[in-house]
Design an enzyme around this catalytic site. Structure first.
Site, PDB file in Angstrom:
ATOM      1  N   GLU A   1      -9.334 -10.562  -8.807  1.00 13.38           N
ATOM      2  CA  GLU A   1      -8.785  -9.165  -8.215  1.00 13.38           C
ATOM      3  C   GLU A   1      -6.742  -9.516  -9.162  1.00 13.38           C
ATOM      4  O   GLU A   1      -6.419  -8.422  -9.330  1.00 13.38           O
ATOM      5  CB  GLU A   1      -7.651  -9.528  -6.600  1.00 13.38           C
ATOM      6  CG  GLU A   1      -8.732  -9.273  -5.772  1.00 13.38           C
ATOM      7  CD  GLU A   1      -8.410  -9.796  -4.316  1.00 13.38           C
ATOM      8  OE1 GLU A   1      -8.905  -9.421  -2.905  1.00 13.38           O
ATOM      9  OE2 GLU A   1      -7.501 -10.058  -3.928  1.00 13.38           O
TER      10      GLU A   1
ATOM     11  N   THR B   1      -5.592  -7.951  10.157  1.00  7.72           N
ATOM     12  CA  THR B   1      -5.883  -6.326  10.013  1.00  7.72           C
ATOM     13  C   THR B   1      -5.100  -4.967  11.111  1.00  7.72           C
ATOM     14  O   THR B   1      -4.843  -4.010  10.451  1.00  7.72           O
ATOM     15  CB  THR B   1      -7.332  -6.543   9.565  1.00  7.72           C
ATOM     16  OG1 THR B   1      -7.592  -7.433   8.740  1.00  7.72           O
ATOM     17  CG2 THR B   1      -7.186  -5.166   8.918  1.00  7.72           C
TER      18      THR B   1
ATOM     19  N   ARG C   1       3.145  -6.248   9.053  1.00  3.19           N
ATOM     20  CA  ARG C   1       1.966  -5.677  10.465  1.00  3.19           C
ATOM     21  C   ARG C   1       2.282  -5.382  11.530  1.00  3.19           C
ATOM     22  O   ARG C   1       2.512  -4.566  11.544  1.00  3.19           O
ATOM     23  CB  ARG C   1       0.149  -5.659   9.826  1.00  3.19           C
ATOM     24  CG  ARG C   1      -0.320  -5.568   8.325  1.00  3.19           C
ATOM     25  CD  ARG C   1      -1.226  -6.894   8.852  1.00  3.19           C
ATOM     26  NE  ARG C   1      -2.401  -6.046   7.116  1.00  3.19           N
ATOM     27  CZ  ARG C   1      -2.926  -6.806   7.249  1.00  3.19           C
ATOM     28  NH1 ARG C   1      -3.820  -7.579   7.610  1.00  3.19           N
ATOM     29  NH2 ARG C   1      -4.108  -6.384   5.201  1.00  3.19           N
TER      30      ARG C   1
ATOM     31  N   PHE D   1     -14.944   3.253   7.590  1.00  4.66           N
ATOM     32  CA  PHE D   1     -13.823   3.323   7.422  1.00  4.66           C
ATOM     33  C   PHE D   1     -13.257   3.674   5.718  1.00  4.66           C
ATOM     34  O   PHE D   1     -12.192   3.755   4.866  1.00  4.66           O
ATOM     35  CB  PHE D   1     -13.246   1.972   7.792  1.00  4.66           C
ATOM     36  CG  PHE D   1     -13.198   1.185   7.475  1.00  4.66           C
ATOM     37  CD1 PHE D   1     -12.570   0.564   6.097  1.00  4.66           C
ATOM     38  CD2 PHE D   1     -14.105   0.085   7.658  1.00  4.66           C
ATOM     39  CE1 PHE D   1     -12.974  -1.122   5.448  1.00  4.66           C
ATOM     40  CE2 PHE D   1     -14.104  -1.326   7.646  1.00  4.66           C
ATOM     41  CZ  PHE D   1     -13.171  -2.264   6.121  1.00  4.66           C
TER      42      PHE D   1
ATOM     43  N   LYS E   1       0.887  -1.167   0.081  1.00  4.25           N
ATOM     44  CA  LYS E   1       0.023   0.138  -0.026  1.00  4.25           C
ATOM     45  C   LYS E   1       0.956   1.510   0.375  1.00  4.25           C
ATOM     46  O   LYS E   1       2.381   1.332   0.544  1.00  4.25           O
ATOM     47  CB  LYS E   1      -0.569   0.411   1.644  1.00  4.25           C
ATOM     48  CG  LYS E   1      -2.218  -1.409   1.146  1.00  4.25           C
ATOM     49  CD  LYS E   1      -3.067  -1.601   2.713  1.00  4.25           C
ATOM     50  CE  LYS E   1      -4.066  -2.003   1.655  1.00  4.25           C
ATOM     51  NZ  LYS E   1      -4.487  -2.512   3.366  1.00  4.25           N
TER      52      LYS E   1
ATOM     53  N   TYR F   1     -12.123  -2.899  -2.980  1.00  4.02           N
ATOM     54  CA  TYR F   1     -12.896  -2.436  -1.762  1.00  4.02           C
ATOM     55  C   TYR F   1     -14.341  -3.012  -1.709  1.00  4.02           C
ATOM     56  O   TYR F   1     -14.948  -2.159  -0.894  1.00  4.02           O
ATOM     57  CB  TYR F   1     -12.403  -1.450  -1.274  1.00  4.02           C
ATOM     58  CG  TYR F   1     -11.128  -1.871  -0.395  1.00  4.02           C
ATOM     59  CD1 TYR F   1     -10.517  -3.272  -0.203  1.00  4.02           C
ATOM     60  CD2 TYR F   1      -9.904  -1.133  -0.513  1.00  4.02           C
ATOM     61  CE1 TYR F   1      -9.444  -3.477   0.393  1.00  4.02           C
ATOM     62  CE2 TYR F   1      -8.169  -1.963  -0.262  1.00  4.02           C
ATOM     63  CZ  TYR F   1      -8.146  -3.105  -0.045  1.00  4.02           C
ATOM     64  OH  TYR F   1      -6.819  -2.761   0.939  1.00  4.02           O
TER      65      TYR F   1
ATOM     66  N   ARG G   1      -1.575 -14.218   3.766  1.00  5.69           N
ATOM     67  CA  ARG G   1      -2.016 -13.288   5.424  1.00  5.69           C
ATOM     68  C   ARG G   1      -1.219 -14.025   6.726  1.00  5.69           C
ATOM     69  O   ARG G   1      -1.461 -13.277   7.530  1.00  5.69           O
ATOM     70  CB  ARG G   1      -3.192 -14.464   5.790  1.00  5.69           C
ATOM     71  CG  ARG G   1      -4.430 -14.176   4.119  1.00  5.69           C
ATOM     72  CD  ARG G   1      -4.898 -13.066   3.819  1.00  5.69           C
ATOM     73  NE  ARG G   1      -6.036 -12.472   4.496  1.00  5.69           N
ATOM     74  CZ  ARG G   1      -6.640 -11.432   4.348  1.00  5.69           C
ATOM     75  NH1 ARG G   1      -6.971 -11.147   3.640  1.00  5.69           N
ATOM     76  NH2 ARG G   1      -7.945 -11.256   5.712  1.00  5.69           N
TER      77      ARG G   1
ATOM     78  N   ASN H   1      -1.881  -0.064   7.100  1.00  5.94           N
ATOM     79  CA  ASN H   1      -1.460  -1.541   7.686  1.00  5.94           C
ATOM     80  C   ASN H   1      -0.498  -1.643   6.296  1.00  5.94           C
ATOM     81  O   ASN H   1      -0.718  -3.647   6.348  1.00  5.94           O
ATOM     82  CB  ASN H   1      -2.519  -2.663   8.157  1.00  5.94           C
ATOM     83  CG  ASN H   1      -3.112  -2.542   6.935  1.00  5.94           C
ATOM     84  OD1 ASN H   1      -3.642  -2.535   5.967  1.00  5.94           O
ATOM     85  ND2 ASN H   1      -4.758  -3.558   7.011  1.00  5.94           N
TER      86      ASN H   1
ATOM     87  N   HIS I   1      -1.844  -5.412   1.561  1.00  5.40           N
ATOM     88  CA  HIS I   1      -2.994  -6.330   1.027  1.00  5.40           C
ATOM     89  C   HIS I   1      -2.516  -7.987   0.752  1.00  5.40           C
ATOM     90  O   HIS I   1      -1.644  -7.773  -0.398  1.00  5.40           O
ATOM     91  CB  HIS I   1      -3.774  -6.246  -0.245  1.00  5.40           C
ATOM     92  CG  HIS I   1      -5.140  -6.387  -0.334  1.00  5.40           C
ATOM     93  ND1 HIS I   1      -5.915  -6.782   0.206  1.00  5.40           N
ATOM     94  CD2 HIS I   1      -5.522  -7.287  -2.139  1.00  5.40           C
ATOM     95  CE1 HIS I   1      -6.629  -7.929  -0.292  1.00  5.40           C
ATOM     96  NE2 HIS I   1      -5.897  -7.875  -1.887  1.00  5.40           N
TER      97      HIS I   1
HETATM   98  P1  IDP Z   1      -7.437  -6.956   5.289  1.00  8.62           P
HETATM   99  O1  IDP Z   1      -6.598  -5.889   4.367  1.00  8.62           O
HETATM  100  O2  IDP Z   1      -6.963  -7.867   6.142  1.00  8.62           O
HETATM  101  O3  IDP Z   1      -8.298  -8.335   4.448  1.00  8.62           O
HETATM  102  P2  IDP Z   1     -10.618  -6.569   5.495  1.00  8.62           P
HETATM  103  O4  IDP Z   1     -11.429  -6.632   6.472  1.00  8.62           O
HETATM  104  O5  IDP Z   1     -10.666  -6.940   4.467  1.00  8.62           O
HETATM  105  O6  IDP Z   1      -8.359  -6.893   5.485  1.00  8.62           O
HETATM  106  O7  IDP Z   1      -9.999  -4.638   5.640  1.00  8.62           O
HETATM  107  C1  IDP Z   1      -9.493  -3.710   4.334  1.00  8.62           C
HETATM  108  C2  IDP Z   1      -9.328  -3.022   4.980  1.00  8.62           C
HETATM  109  O8  IDP Z   1      -9.395  -1.501   5.134  1.00  8.62           O
HETATM  110  C3  IDP Z   1      -7.925  -2.887   5.804  1.00  8.62           C
HETATM  111  O9  IDP Z   1      -6.713  -3.943   5.324  1.00  8.62           O
HETATM  112  C4  IDP Z   1      -7.737  -1.406   6.120  1.00  8.62           C
HETATM  113  O10 IDP Z   1      -6.520  -1.297   5.632  1.00  8.62           O
HETATM  114  C5  IDP Z   1      -8.835  -1.199   6.323  1.00  8.62           C
HETATM  115  N1  IDP Z   1      -9.815  -1.004   7.115  1.00  8.62           N
HETATM  116  C6  IDP Z   1     -10.764  -2.483   7.778  1.00  8.62           C
HETATM  117  N2  IDP Z   1     -10.861  -1.926   8.212  1.00  8.62           N
HETATM  118  C7  IDP Z   1     -10.522  -0.671   9.543  1.00  8.62           C
HETATM  119  C8  IDP Z   1     -10.917  -0.256  10.435  1.00  8.62           C
HETATM  120  O11 IDP Z   1     -11.814  -0.422  11.358  1.00  8.62           O
HETATM  121  N3  IDP Z   1     -10.695   0.890  10.273  1.00  8.62           N
HETATM  122  C9  IDP Z   1     -10.108   1.977   9.412  1.00  8.62           C
HETATM  123  N4  IDP Z   1      -9.184   1.275   8.102  1.00  8.62           N
HETATM  124  C10 IDP Z   1      -9.499  -0.586   8.568  1.00  8.62           C
HETATM  125 MG    MG Z   2     -10.633  -7.878   3.086  1.00  9.07          MG
END
Ligand code: IDP
Ligand code: MG
Length: 137
Positions: free
Chosen positions: A128, A93, A104, A59, A10, A51, A87, A114, A117
């Site tokens: 994707e 996350t 992370r 968010f 990212k 997304y 993962r 974070n 992805h």
């Molecule tokens: P992942 O990247 O671990 O699969 P997802 O739940 O798919 O997590 O969320 C996508 C991205 O959205 C996360 O990697 C993070 O950058 C952002 N994100 C997810 N949940 C939150 C939150 O509660 N606050 C702020 N950003 C969030």
């Molecule tokens: Mg995800």
């Protein structure tokens, strides 16, 4: 079980000069290979499709803004159990909950920024990869 995954480093990872560090961790896993790699600023419509599952969540808008704030590195990684493996390498996350040793956990503090992805299933990976590398076989 050979799989493939779509990985994004990212904009925070690129901005902070962590691309080499993170790529190195992926490269060093036995029998994994990076089969496509590109530094690029991700288009708004690409991000919206990527997304889409999060649209409407609180968010979502700040996430879109962050993901458009600078170039990312997009890549395809192939090899033994890469979906689960990446993962695990990335960590959960929330970087504060992520174990030290994970990407992370080692480099992140806030949930949005974070660093990485990685596809969460084989179905997501195929979707994707088509989205980010339409010419990829
Ligand atoms: P992942 O990247 O671990 O699969 P997802 O739940 O798919 O997590 O969320 C996508 C991205 O959205 C996360 O990697 C993070 O950058 C952002 N994100 C997810 N949940 C939150 C939150 O509660 N606050 C702020 N950003 C969030
Ligand atoms: Mg995800």
């Amino acid at each position: 079980m050979t799989q493939r995954s779509l990985v994004l480093l990212k904009p925070d990872a690129v901005r902070r000069g962590l691309v080499g560090e993170i790529l190195g961790r992926i490269e060093r896993k036995a029998d994994w290979s990076i089969t496509a790699l590109e530094l690029r600023r991700l288009a708004q419509d690409t991000l919206e499709q990527h997304y889409g599952e999060h649209q409407g969540k609180p968010f979502y808008e700040p996430l879109m803004e962050f993901m458009a704030s600078g170039p990312s590195v997009a890549m395809v990684v192939e090899g033994e159990r890469v979906i689960e493996g990446l993962r695990t390498l990335a960590g959960p996350t929330d970087p504060i909950a992520a174990a030290p040793g994970s990407i992370r956990g080692d480099f992140g503090t806030v949930v949005r920024e974070n660093l990485i992805h990685a596809s969460d299933s084989e179905e997501s990976a195929e979707r994707e990869i088509k989205l980010f590398f339409p010419d990829f076989a």
